[in-house]
Design an enzyme around this catalytic site. Structure first.
Site, PDB file in Angstrom:
ATOM      1  N   ARG A  85       0.881  -1.176   0.000  1.00  0.00           N
ATOM      2  CA  ARG A  85       0.000   0.000   0.000  1.00  0.00           C
ATOM      3  C   ARG A  85       0.914   1.219   0.000  1.00  0.00           C
ATOM      4  O   ARG A  85       1.703   1.398   0.933  1.00  0.00           O
ATOM      5  CB  ARG A  85      -0.916  -0.002   1.229  1.00  0.00           C
ATOM      6  CG  ARG A  85      -1.686   1.285   1.395  1.00  0.00           C
ATOM      7  CD  ARG A  85      -2.797   1.186   2.405  1.00  0.00           C
ATOM      8  NE  ARG A  85      -3.928   0.450   1.884  1.00  0.00           N
ATOM      9  CZ  ARG A  85      -5.175   0.547   2.335  1.00  0.00           C
ATOM     10  NH1 ARG A  85      -5.457   1.362   3.329  1.00  0.00           N
ATOM     11  NH2 ARG A  85      -6.160  -0.161   1.806  1.00  0.00           N
TER      12      ARG A  85
ATOM     13  N   HIS B  82      -7.226   0.663  -6.623  1.00  0.00           N
ATOM     14  CA  HIS B  82      -7.449  -0.246  -5.491  1.00  0.00           C
ATOM     15  C   HIS B  82      -8.103  -1.521  -6.047  1.00  0.00           C
ATOM     16  O   HIS B  82      -9.272  -1.797  -5.796  1.00  0.00           O
ATOM     17  CB  HIS B  82      -8.337   0.452  -4.451  1.00  0.00           C
ATOM     18  CG  HIS B  82      -8.317  -0.184  -3.094  1.00  0.00           C
ATOM     19  ND1 HIS B  82      -7.509  -1.264  -2.774  1.00  0.00           N
ATOM     20  CD2 HIS B  82      -9.012   0.114  -1.955  1.00  0.00           C
ATOM     21  CE1 HIS B  82      -7.719  -1.595  -1.515  1.00  0.00           C
ATOM     22  NE2 HIS B  82      -8.610  -0.779  -1.001  1.00  0.00           N
TER      23      HIS B  82
ATOM     24  N   GLN C 231     -10.025  -4.181  -3.896  1.00  0.00           N
ATOM     25  CA  GLN C 231     -11.336  -3.693  -3.469  1.00  0.00           C
ATOM     26  C   GLN C 231     -12.367  -3.912  -4.588  1.00  0.00           C
ATOM     27  O   GLN C 231     -13.466  -4.430  -4.352  1.00  0.00           O
ATOM     28  CB  GLN C 231     -11.243  -2.196  -3.137  1.00  0.00           C
ATOM     29  CG  GLN C 231     -12.561  -1.578  -2.720  1.00  0.00           C
ATOM     30  CD  GLN C 231     -12.999  -2.028  -1.348  1.00  0.00           C
ATOM     31  OE1 GLN C 231     -12.255  -1.911  -0.394  1.00  0.00           O
ATOM     32  NE2 GLN C 231     -14.218  -2.541  -1.229  1.00  0.00           N
TER      33      GLN C 231
ATOM     34  N   ASP D 290     -17.429   6.927  -2.141  1.00  0.00           N
ATOM     35  CA  ASP D 290     -16.199   6.819  -1.366  1.00  0.00           C
ATOM     36  C   ASP D 290     -15.947   8.201  -0.741  1.00  0.00           C
ATOM     37  O   ASP D 290     -16.618   9.184  -1.104  1.00  0.00           O
ATOM     38  CB  ASP D 290     -15.032   6.397  -2.280  1.00  0.00           C
ATOM     39  CG  ASP D 290     -13.755   6.053  -1.505  1.00  0.00           C
ATOM     40  OD1 ASP D 290     -13.791   6.004  -0.264  1.00  0.00           O
ATOM     41  OD2 ASP D 290     -12.710   5.845  -2.158  1.00  0.00           O
TER      42      ASP D 290
ATOM     43  N   CYS E  27     -16.593   1.429  -0.004  1.00  0.00           N
ATOM     44  CA  CYS E  27     -15.425   0.589   0.308  1.00  0.00           C
ATOM     45  C   CYS E  27     -15.033   0.672   1.771  1.00  0.00           C
ATOM     46  O   CYS E  27     -14.393  -0.243   2.297  1.00  0.00           O
ATOM     47  CB  CYS E  27     -14.253   0.986  -0.581  1.00  0.00           C
ATOM     48  SG  CYS E  27     -13.801   2.724  -0.398  1.00  0.00           S
TER      49      CYS E  27
ATOM     50  N   ARG F  90     -13.962  -9.007   1.287  1.00  0.00           N
ATOM     51  CA  ARG F  90     -12.531  -8.770   1.057  1.00  0.00           C
ATOM     52  C   ARG F  90     -11.722 -10.012   1.454  1.00  0.00           C
ATOM     53  O   ARG F  90     -10.765 -10.390   0.789  1.00  0.00           O
ATOM     54  CB  ARG F  90     -12.054  -7.553   1.877  1.00  0.00           C
ATOM     55  CG  ARG F  90     -12.697  -6.219   1.511  1.00  0.00           C
ATOM     56  CD  ARG F  90     -12.197  -5.710   0.195  1.00  0.00           C
ATOM     57  NE  ARG F  90     -10.751  -5.631   0.154  1.00  0.00           N
ATOM     58  CZ  ARG F  90     -10.014  -4.607   0.625  1.00  0.00           C
ATOM     59  NH1 ARG F  90     -10.608  -3.540   1.120  1.00  0.00           N
ATOM     60  NH2 ARG F  90      -8.691  -4.633   0.548  1.00  0.00           N
TER      61      ARG F  90
HETATM   62  N1   CP Z   1     -11.450  -0.420   1.958  1.00  0.00           N
HETATM   63  C1   CP Z   1     -10.188  -0.459   2.444  1.00  0.00           C
HETATM   64  O1   CP Z   1      -9.213  -0.729   1.730  1.00  0.00           O
HETATM   65  O2   CP Z   1     -10.079  -0.204   3.778  1.00  0.00           O
HETATM   66  P1   CP Z   1      -8.732   0.013   4.596  1.00  0.00           P
HETATM   67  O3   CP Z   1      -8.175   1.346   4.214  1.00  0.00           O
HETATM   68  O4   CP Z   1      -9.172  -0.048   6.043  1.00  0.00           O
HETATM   69  O5   CP Z   1      -7.778  -1.102   4.256  1.00  0.00           O
HETATM   70  N1  NVA Z   2     -10.175   6.608  -1.711  1.00  0.00           N
HETATM   71  C1  NVA Z   2      -9.862   6.157  -0.381  1.00  0.00           C
HETATM   72  C2  NVA Z   2     -10.029   4.671  -0.289  1.00  0.00           C
HETATM   73  C3  NVA Z   2      -9.723   4.069   1.073  1.00  0.00           C
HETATM   74  C4  NVA Z   2      -9.894   2.583   1.080  1.00  0.00           C
HETATM   75  C5  NVA Z   2      -8.434   6.567  -0.032  1.00  0.00           C
HETATM   76  O1  NVA Z   2      -7.551   6.427  -0.867  1.00  0.00           O
HETATM   77  O2  NVA Z   2      -8.217   7.034   1.086  1.00  0.00           O
END
Ligand code: CP
Ligand code: NVA
Length: 315
Positions: free
Chosen positions: A111, A138, A141, A234, A274, A302
């Site tokens: 990440r 992502h 997701q 989101d 998400c 997930r």
């Molecule tokens: N939806 C998602 O990826 O959540 P987190 O940021 O908690 O991993």
């Molecule tokens: N768009 C959001 C998704 C989190 C899972 C972010 O990047 O923070």
């Protein structure tokens, strides 16, 4: 599990290089993993003795926990490696880190703040690299969300998914790439200032030609959600964009998913997010906690999707 072998060793960075068939194999394997889970078989040790490294530069609840539990349930070990705790935090290069991790572990879930860092990992690692979220995409997701929609609606082809909110969102990018391969009717309802990344949108448009998917921009959210099967939103301020908060909130206020908007969408529509949600901004409590919301099932899936992915990708 048809097609079981054809994904071994592959990276998963954006879904741009995944076909409809690849995605269907992942969805079928997810169904298999979930049904075995519910028949009491939590441990399916197809990755006995393997190690999954989670290299995270940003916060996470769902992605971290579901990958760690997924690894455990497949008989593998997981290692959570916070960016700042690694020598990466002191300036060791991504290339050298990727080379070294490749000698110890079997897959890297990363990440990262900038998507280019993932590309760097993938370039120098000899093992699969899975995107656990970047500023661009992502994919894990979106794959899981496709499974949730399939469970709730019984099909993906022709399903009208309306994304309401930040049109440049990383999750939206991945929904576009997945949905365009699976023949969905994708509608983006966002202010004109916030549009998807060109590279992603062009790839999705190309895929849509093959699958008969459609991609439409309808800036008025009330118009956009008419006849929706799925209303998706989101956060307005993604991780790393905190400096834009004030501007974003002002711009996106008309795009809140509230009961008025869900009323216009109709009873058939499910609500998806998400998570994490910023309650009171992109979605109200009544919607996220209401009868049309499927967000907890969405979060659960997930785990099943990532078990499928790890079992398919890790050699
Ligand atoms: N939806 C998602 O990826 O959540 P987190 O940021 O908690 O991993
Ligand atoms: N768009 C959001 C998704 C989190 C899972 C972010 O990047 O923070």
């Amino acid at each position: 599990m048809c097609g079981y072998y054809n994904l071994k060793g592959r990276d998963l960075l954006t879904l741009e290089d995944y076909t409809e068939e690849d995605i269907n194999v992942i969805l079928e394997t997810t169904r298999y993993m979930k049904s075995r889970f519910y028949s009491g078989e939590r441990i399916i040790p197809v990755l006995n003795g393997r190690t999954v490294a989670l290299v995270f530069e940003k916060h996470s609840t769902r992605t971290r926990v579901s990958f760690e539990v997924a690894a455990h349930q497949l008989g593998a070990q997981s290692l959570y490696l916070g960016w700042e705790q690694l020598q990466l935090g002191r300036g060791e290069t991504i290339a050298d880190t990727a080379r070294v991790l490749s000698r110890y572990v079997d897959v890297i879930v990363a990440r990262v703040k900038e998507h280019s860092k993932l590309e760097e990992f993938a370039k120098y690692a000899d093992i699969p690299v899975i995107n656990g979220l970047s500023d661009l995409a992502h994919p894990v997701q979106a794959l899981s969300d496709m499974f949730t929609i399939l469970e709730k609606k019984g099909r993906l082809k022709g399903i009208k998914l309306v994304f309401v909110g930040d049109g440049s969102d990383n999750v939206l990018h991945s929904l576009l790439l997945a949905g365009s391969r699976l023949g969905m009717h994708l509608v983006i309802s966002s202010p004109p200032q916030l549009r998807p990344n060109d590279r992603i949108l062009n790839n999705a448009k190309k895929a849509a030609e093959l699958s008969n998917a459609t991609i439409e921009f309808i800036d008025d959210p009330f118009k956009a959600v008419e006849g929706a099967d799925v209303v998706y939103t989101d956060v307005w301020v993604s991780m790393g964009q905190e400096a834009l908060r004030e501007e974003r909130v002002k711009l996106l206020r008309p795009y809140q998913v509230n009961s008025k908007l869900m009323e216009r969408a109709g009873n058939r529509a499910i609500f998806m997010h998400c998570l994490p949600a910023k309650r009171g901004e992109e979605v109200t409590d009544e919607v996220i906690d209401g009868p049309q919301s499927v967000v907890w099932d969405q979060a659960e899936n997930r785990l099943h999707t990532q078990k499928a992915l790890l079992s398919l990708l890790v050699p």
